[in-house]
Design a protein around this motif. Structure first.
Motif, PDB file in Angstrom:
ATOM      1  N   PHE A 190       0.793  -1.226   0.000  1.00 57.85           N
ATOM      2  CA  PHE A 190       0.000   0.000   0.000  1.00 57.85           C
ATOM      3  C   PHE A 190       0.829   1.283   0.000  1.00 57.85           C
ATOM      4  O   PHE A 190       0.296   2.354  -0.289  1.00 57.85           O
ATOM      5  N   LEU A 191       2.128   1.183   0.292  1.00 61.68           N
ATOM      6  CA  LEU A 191       2.970   2.364   0.103  1.00 61.68           C
ATOM      7  C   LEU A 191       3.241   2.602  -1.379  1.00 61.68           C
ATOM      8  O   LEU A 191       3.590   3.717  -1.767  1.00 61.68           O
ATOM      9  N   GLY A 192       3.093   1.576  -2.189  1.00 63.16           N
ATOM     10  CA  GLY A 192       3.327   1.703  -3.627  1.00 63.16           C
ATOM     11  C   GLY A 192       2.508   2.820  -4.256  1.00 63.16           C
ATOM     12  O   GLY A 192       3.069   3.785  -4.779  1.00 63.16           O
ATOM     13  N   PRO A 193       1.186   2.715  -4.214  1.00 61.27           N
ATOM     14  CA  PRO A 193       0.393   3.759  -4.859  1.00 61.27           C
ATOM     15  C   PRO A 193       0.464   5.108  -4.135  1.00 61.27           C
ATOM     16  O   PRO A 193       0.336   6.152  -4.765  1.00 61.27           O
ATOM     17  N   VAL A 194       0.693   5.099  -2.835  1.00 58.96           N
ATOM     18  CA  VAL A 194       0.742   6.354  -2.070  1.00 58.96           C
ATOM     19  C   VAL A 194       2.020   7.138  -2.363  1.00 58.96           C
ATOM     20  O   VAL A 194       2.004   8.364  -2.421  1.00 58.96           O
ATOM     21  N   THR A 195       3.123   6.421  -2.563  1.00 55.22           N
ATOM     22  CA  THR A 195       4.422   7.074  -2.753  1.00 55.22           C
ATOM     23  C   THR A 195       4.975   6.854  -4.166  1.00 55.22           C
ATOM     24  O   THR A 195       6.162   7.073  -4.397  1.00 55.22           O
TER      25      THR A 195
END
Length: 164
Positions: free
Chosen positions: A62-67
């Motif tokens: 979930f850090l993928g799409p956020v960052t």
């Protein structure tokens, strides 16, 4: 564009290369430590191990799409540094590898898969093409893999600890 043609498998390969190069460098630059004081009474519960690994997997995903993938690669590299540091610290006594291999052969590929999902989500977000159904299927695979790895780590790894 290059990112349009990246499949989850190709992203997995890239994550694997980054992970193992980082782990190898950490291993090479870590000095071995004495393992004579190894505590045989290590008692980590199934739920603790599973939830800790699930937390890492969720960060990777979930850090993928956020960052835009940067957070995913950061968590991936940090975990590779930790694993490489552990390998480097036990390189004087390779019998301790028996404690890492049984669950690691499942846990590491699953976490690499989670990182691949995170990067793919970031790329899909840029294209505005998020497939929730595929994401849920991938999450189920990650959860099942982490359940198996945690089961091995709590049931099988302690048997090897007695032989060290």
């Amino acid at each position: 564009m290059l990112w349009n043609s990246l499949t989850i498998f190709r992203i997995y390969q890239i994550c694997t290369v980054i992970f193992f190069i980082t782990a190898l460098l950490a291993c090479v630059y870590t000095d071995p430590v004495s393992t004579k004081q190894l505590n045989e009474n290590i008692n980590a519960s199934f739920s603790y191990i599973f939830l800790n690994n699930l937390k890492v997997a969720c960060l990777l995903i979930f850090l993928g799409p956020v960052t835009f993938g940067l957070g995913t690669f950061t968590v991936l590299i940090i975990n590779a540094l930790v694993l490489g540091g552990v390998f480097g610290s036990i390189k004087a006594d390779l019998s301790l590898m028996r404690l890492l291999i049984p669950h690691g052969i499942i846990e590491i590929p699953i976490l690499l898969f989670a990182a691949s999902i995170g990067v793919k989500l970031a790329l899909n977000l840029l294209k505005l093409q998020i497939n929730i159904r595929l994401l849920l299927k991938h999450l189920v695979i990650v959860i099942i893999g982490l359940l198996v790895a945690a089961g091995i780590e709590t049931l099988i790894t302690p048997m090897f600890l007695k032989g060290v």
